[in-house]
Design a protein around this motif. Structure first.
Motif, PDB file in Angstrom:
ATOM      1  N   SER A 251      -2.795 -18.460   2.933  1.00 28.98           N
ATOM      2  CA  SER A 251      -2.950 -17.055   3.300  1.00 28.98           C
ATOM      3  C   SER A 251      -4.311 -16.511   2.826  1.00 28.98           C
ATOM      4  N   ARG A 253      -6.385 -12.877   2.110  1.00 31.20           N
ATOM      5  CA  ARG A 253      -6.179 -11.440   1.930  1.00 31.20           C
ATOM      6  C   ARG A 253      -7.359 -10.664   2.543  1.00 31.20           C
ATOM      7  N   SER A 255      -9.190  -6.812   2.785  1.00 25.30           N
ATOM      8  CA  SER A 255      -9.122  -5.524   2.074  1.00 25.30           C
ATOM      9  C   SER A 255      -9.025  -4.372   3.068  1.00 25.30           C
ATOM     10  N   GLU A 264       0.033  -3.375   3.493  1.00 26.45           N
ATOM     11  CA  GLU A 264      -0.088  -4.814   3.199  1.00 26.45           C
ATOM     12  C   GLU A 264       1.270  -5.329   2.778  1.00 26.45           C
ATOM     13  N   GLU A 266       3.885  -8.833   1.885  1.00 31.50           N
ATOM     14  CA  GLU A 266       3.846 -10.228   1.439  1.00 31.50           C
ATOM     15  C   GLU A 266       5.090 -10.904   1.986  1.00 31.50           C
ATOM     16  N   PHE A 273      -0.049 -12.786   2.847  1.00 28.70           N
ATOM     17  CA  PHE A 273      -0.373 -11.392   3.163  1.00 28.70           C
ATOM     18  C   PHE A 273      -0.308 -11.129   4.667  1.00 28.70           C
TER      19      PHE A 273
END
Ligand code: SAM
Length: 450
Positions: A251, A253, A255, A264, A266, A273
């Motif tokens: 994964s 991430r 921003s 966001e 999980e 993410f």
């Protein structure tokens, strides 16, 4: 508009889901109109009020919905009408590849072409393969990408499984998967009728099948962007978990800025993410996007290729006398039509031509009839120089007549081929004869609306 209860139930434990505001925003008649300007064409003078879309520099919210069909700028490829949440792809590209844009990109589920246009703008020195499996939708993709005018795009019409012949070929892949469509209920209420839990399961299985088919074509360490317009966790976080557990993906991430209202999430098993767009939290429709990197060290792959048909010396000379082909571009022939493509990706084009069904590659310049080049519409719309042709600037009314293929009465034309334009943006060709003007706008794309 009543959202199916089974969908609401399935979202209860999803981060960011608020049943009350979610139902309220679906019951409201809020309509969002947004466009994204084409960075490869001049930004026109618009006569509408616009506000920026924070995650995409050339995205704009419009205060009202104009008739895009009756706007010549739309037909000139100055902008594309696109839902704002989808434009978050720009932010994903910024964060993953940044300024390293010389990429071999695949947009696997590309029609009608919203994300392909964005990819072509972002990776302007990359190679973008825009694929659509459904033939009729591939035709719409060709139309939209022709208007967009990008010269580094190859449009293909293949099933995901056909890409097995291209192991490790792409270093960036976007899979904007077919889905159960709950994210678009506000734009298309008929989708509510078609929604069912069974269909969500079927879509989830199909998404896995598509991804399993296509992932071998992603280079080791390459980036996969997966997106849906479904709220269902089975099509979103569950797929993210499956990619991490079964498909050797990691994964990535991305921003976001809290004010954007993007949630966001999980995934439950592997904490991959994902980014959810709830219409009660963002000014946009429902959308999910997640980013992954393929694990494993890069290895060398070999591909089979075919030789594209070269032009004779005379033909090359004839074309160069009419069009200043940039040094960076090479010429080839497909049937009678003469095309140009970036030299940098010549080998890649030959490899793609061996394995896939190509609907359109690079820019069609035209065909010779004796010594006369009949210029292609593709050339008119493209970013290639066209300085050897007289350009006639049209008023809005004249431009609409031209786009309708109605009878034309335009003054100050020169005998032969002329390029008609609106606000400096080319619209297409006409041939001026002593007693009439022949309209070469593609008849299948003409405006029918009065
Ligand atoms: N990316 C597009 C855009 O931004 O304009 C929208 C893509 S739409 C969500 C999904 C696309 O996947 C549709 O064009 C559909 O025809 C295509 N599709 C349907 N079944 C497919 C399959 N089995 N494999 C690959 N693509 C499929």
């Amino acid at each position: 508009m009543a959202v199916p209860d089974a969908l609401l139930q399935s979202l209860q434990s999803v981060k960011g889901f608020d049943r009350k505001t979610f139902e309220a925003v679906h019951a409201s008649d809020e309509k969002i109109t947004s466009i994204r300007y084409n960075l490869q064409k001049p930004i026109p003078q618009a006569d509408w009020e616009e506000l920026p879309i924070p995650w995409c520099p050339q995205g704009r919210y419009l205060s009202s919905r104009p008739s895009f069909t009756l706007d010549p700028l739309f037909h000139a490829g100055a902008y594309y009408v696109q839902e704002p949440s989808s434009m978050f792809l720009w932010q994903v590209l910024k964060e993953t590849i940044g300024t390293d844009t010389q990429r071999r990109v695949l947009d696997l589920c590309a029609a009608p072409g919203g994300k392909s246009g964005l990819l072509a703008n972002y990776c302007k020195d990359g190679l973008v393969v825009a694929n659509e499996v459904i033939k009729s939708r591939a035709a719409i993709l060709v139309e939209n990408m022709t208007k967009w005018g990008a010269d580094q795009v190859v449009i293909t019409n293949n099933d995901p499984s056909h890409f097995a012949q291209l192991p490790g070929f792409f270093d960036l892949m976007v899979v904007d998967a077919p889905c159960s469509g709950s994210g678009l209920f506000r734009k298309d209420p008929s989708a509510i009728e078609e929604w069912s839990e069974e269909n969500v399961q079927l879509c989830s299985q199909r998404q896995q099948r598509i991804l399993a088919d296509i992932l071998p074509a992603l280079q080791e360490e390459g980036i996969l962007v997966y997106a849906t317009c479904s709220f269902s966790p089975e099509e979103d976080e569950a797929i993210a978990d499956w990619l991490v557990t079964e498909m050797n993906m990691e994964s990535v991430r991305i921003s976001t800025v809290p004010e954007w209202g993007i949630i966001e999430t999980e995934s439950p098993r592997k904490q991959a993410f994902g980014y959810r767009f709830f219409p009660d939290k963002v000014k946009g429709e429902g959308f999910f996007i997640a980013v992954f990197q393929k694990k494993a060290t890069p290895s060398l792959h070999r591909y089979r290729e075919i030789n594209l048909l070269a032009l004779s010396g005379t033909e090359s000379q004839m074309i160069n006398d009419i069009i200043s082909i940039p040094e960076t571009h090479a010429l080839f022939k497909q049937g009678e039509s003469i095309r140009t493509f970036a030299r940098q990706y010549w080998k890649e084009l030959q490899v793609l031509a061996k394995s896939l069904y190509i609907k359109k590659a690079g820019i069609d310049l035209g065909t010779f009839k004796g010594k006369d080049l009949i210029p292609a519409h593709d050339l008119a719309m493209s970013v290639l120089p066209k300085e050897n042709f007289p350009v006639i600037s049209l008023s809005r009314e004249e431009a609409l007549s031209y786009l309708r293929r109605s009878e034309l009465k335009v003054e100050n034309t020169t005998k032969g081929w002329n390029l008609f334009s609106y606000q400096t943006l080319p619209l297409g060709w006409v041939k001026v004869l002593p007693n009439r003007i022949n309209n070469y706008y593609p008849s299948e794309w003409r405006i029918l609306k009065e």
